[in-house]
Design an enzyme around this catalytic site. Structure first.
Site, PDB file in Angstrom:
ATOM      1  N   GLU A 180       5.323  -7.421 -12.219  1.00 46.53           N
ATOM      2  CA  GLU A 180       5.006  -7.943 -11.143  1.00 46.53           C
ATOM      3  C   GLU A 180       6.098  -8.222 -10.196  1.00 46.53           C
ATOM      4  OE1 GLU A 180       1.448 -10.867 -12.472  1.00 46.53           O
ATOM      5  OE2 GLU A 180       3.400 -11.510 -13.806  1.00 46.53           O
ATOM      6  N   ASP A 212       3.946  -3.521  -9.892  1.00 48.87           N
ATOM      7  CA  ASP A 212       4.062  -3.073 -11.317  1.00 48.87           C
ATOM      8  C   ASP A 212       3.564  -3.929 -12.285  1.00 48.87           C
ATOM      9  OD1 ASP A 212       6.138  -4.748 -11.023  1.00 48.87           O
ATOM     10  OD2 ASP A 212       7.342  -3.556 -12.418  1.00 48.87           O
TER      11      ASP A 212
END
Length: 452
Positions: free
Chosen positions: A192, A189
C-alpha cells in the site's frame, strides 16, 4: 565432474558434523522437537484465524486483519488479506463450508458497496461492511485477482452446486472482467505504499486468469494471461541478477535496491509448475531469494551472530521504514519469514520432479552452503547428489521455522512484526495473515502446497 561430486559429499559431511558439534545433540532430535512445535502451532494458528473471522459486532464473513483496534488499528478487512487467508482455509478439510460461504457472501456485498475509488480495487472496508473513506493508496488491483483465485478454489471444493453457479460465478466474472480491463494500468502495491506496475500484482492477475481459463475454458482469459507474462518477464535484471519489484513508479516509498520479498511471495502463491513461469525453484527466483536474504542479514542487528539453528529474520524490503506503529525503521515480519520456508520447500518439490541444474544465475543461492565452481551441473531427480542437496536445503528451510518459533510468544501468538533489534513482537497482534502464512508454509513442508 568427479571432483565436483567429491566436494559436494565433503561439504555435506562437514555440514552435518558441524551442526552436531555446535548444538551438542543430533539434528534429528532437533527435528523431532520442531515437528512437535509445528503440530501444536498449526492448531493454534488455525484457531487464531477463526477467532478473527466474524468477531463480535461484525457481519458474517468479515475477516479482520487483526483484532487490534488501536496502536495500530487493524480492525478492518482488506480484500487482499481476506482472500489470502481464506485461500488457505479452503485447502483445509477441517474448515467448515459455512465459513467459506460467509466469506463469499460478504465479498459479494463489498463488490457492490460504494467506495472512494469507485472500483473493485478498493483495498479496505470497515467492520460494518461499508467502504473506508479515509486517505489511502488506491486502487490496489491485486485484491480482485486474489479474490478470484480464492473464489475458484472454493468453487472447486463445493463442486457443481447451485451455490457455485448462482452465487460464486457471477461474482467471479465481475472480478475477472475487472482484471481484463485494468491489468496494464499502474496501481498501489500489496504494501500500500508505491504507485506503479508491480511484479506481485501482475503475477496475481495472470494466475487468476489461468485459473479462470481452467474453470470456464474461455480463451480470452488464457490469451490475456500470456500477455501479462510477457510483461512480467521484463522485471528480471540481468545486471543485478535478481527480479526487481516495481516498474514505472509514479509515487510512494523509495526502493532504490528494487529488492522486495513480495516477489518470492508471488512465486509461492501464483506460479504454477505446469506453466513453469517464475516458480519457486526457478533460477531467477532463487537468485532473488539469495539477494534479499543477503541484504537482510546485514541490516538487521538480530541477524548478527545468529545461533546456528536459526535462520535469517526476513522483512519486506531493505528500505522499509514502517515499524508496525509509525515510521522509523522497518522490521522482520512473521509472514515474510514464513515465505522463505514455503519457497524452499516448494523449490525442493520441483527439483524432485524435474531435477536441478546449478548455473551462473542461481549460483548465489547454492554457494552459501555448497562448494560451487563456474560450471553448470545437472542433478537428475533420482540422483543421490540431489537427495543430499535437498537434505541440506531442508535443514536451511527449517532454520526459518526455528526463527519464527524463537520470536513468537510462547502461547503461539504471532503479531505482524518482530523487532530488528531485540526480536520482541510488535505491531498488530495476532495478524490473521501471519497465521495463514505459517499454515501455508507448513503445507509446503508436508508436500501439499496450497498454491498448486
Amino acid at each position: 565432474m568427479f571432483i565436483g561430486y567429491l566436494l559436494l559429499i565433503l561439504a555435506i559431511f562437514g555440514f552435518y558434523y558441524s551442526i552436531q558439534q555446535i548444538n551438542g545433540s543430533s539434528i534429528f532430535k532437533k527435528k523431532n522437537l520442531l515437528d512437535d512445535w509445528i503440530s501444536k502451532q498449526n492448531t493454534i494458528s488455525f484457531n487464531s484465524i477463526l477467532k478473527n473471522i466474524n468477531p463480535s459486532g461484525t457481519p458474517r464473513g468479515f475477516v479482520a486483519a487483526s483484532l487490534s483496534t488501536s496502536y495500530p488499528d487493524y480492525f478492518y478487512t482488506w480484500t487482499r488479506d481476506a482472500a489470502l487467508v481464506v485461500r488457505v482455509l479452503s485447502d483445509l478439510p477441517e474448515t467448515d463450508d459455512d465459513v467459506l460461504k460467509d466469506y463469499i457472501d460478504f465479498q459479494i456485498h463489498i463488490q457492490n458497496t460504494p467506495t472512494v475509488c469507485h472500483c473493485l480495487g478498493e483495498p479496505k472496508f470497515n467492520p460494518d461492511g461499508t467502504g473506508y473513506t479515509g486517505s489511502w493508496g488506491r486502487p490496489q488491483n491485486d485484491g480482485p485477482a486474489e479474490r478470484a483465485i480464492t473464489f475458484i478454489k472454493i468453487a472447486n471444493r463445493l463442486k457443481n452446486s447451485a451455490y457455485v453457479s448462482q452465487k460464486i460465478v457471477p461474482a467471479l466474472e465481475k472480478d475477472l472482467d475487472y482484471i481484463l480491463q485494468v491489468w496494464e494500468q499502474p496501481c498501489f502495491d500489496l504494501w500500500e505504499e508505491v504507485d506503479g506496475v508491480h511484479f506481485y500484482t501482475l503475477m496475481a492477475m495472470q494466475r487468476a486468469l489461468l485459473d479462470a481459463f481452467d474453470f470456464f475454458n474461455l480463451s480470452k482469459y488464457r490469451s490475456t494471461a500470456y500477455r501479462i507474462q510477457e510483461k512480467i518477464e521484463r522485471f528480471w535484471s540481468s545486471e543485478e541478477n535478481y527480479i526487481r519489484v516495481t516498474h514505472e513508479v509514479r509515487e510512494g516509498a523509495n526502493k532504490p535496491s528494487g529488492l522486495d520479498v513480495s516477489v518470492l511471495m508471488a512465486a509461492n502463491m501464483f506460479a504454477t509448475t505446469r506453466e513453469g513461469f517464475f516458480t519457486p525453484g526457478s533460477d531467477k527466483v532463487l537468485a532473488t531469494a539469495a539477494a534479499i536474504e543477503k541484504s537482510f542479514s546485514s541490516i538487521y542487528p538480530i541477524n548478527k551472530n545468529l545461533q546456528p539453528d536459526l535462520g535469517v529474520a526476513i522483512g519486506r524490503y531493505p528500505e522499509d521504514v514502517y515499524d508496525g506503529y509509525g515510521s522509523s525503521k522497518g522490521n522482520p515480519w512473521f509472514l515474510t519469514t514464513a515465505a522463505y520456508v514455503e519457497l524452499y520447500y516448494l523449490a525442493m518439490k520441483e527439483w524432485k520432479q524435474t531435477g536441478l541444474q546449478i548455473n551462473a544465475v542461481n549460483k548465489p543461492f547454492f554457494e552459501r552452503f555448497l562448494p560451487i565452481d563456474d560450471h553448470c551441473i545437472y542433478y537428475s531427480p533420482d540422483s543421490q547428489q540431489l537427495k543430499e542437496i535437498i537434505n541440506l536445503v531442508s535443514l536451511e528451510a527449517d532454520k526459518f521455522l526455528a526463527t519464527i518459533q524463537y520470536h513468537q510468544q510462547r502461547n503461539g501468538s504471532m503479531s505482524e512484526q518482530y523487532s530488528r533489534y531485540d526480536g520482541y513482537m510488535q505491531g498488530a497482534r495476532d495478524l490473521t495473515w501471519s497465521h495463514a502464512a505459517f499454515i501455508s508454509a507448513i503445507k509446503a513442508r508436508e508436500g501439499n502446497s496450497v498454491a498448486f
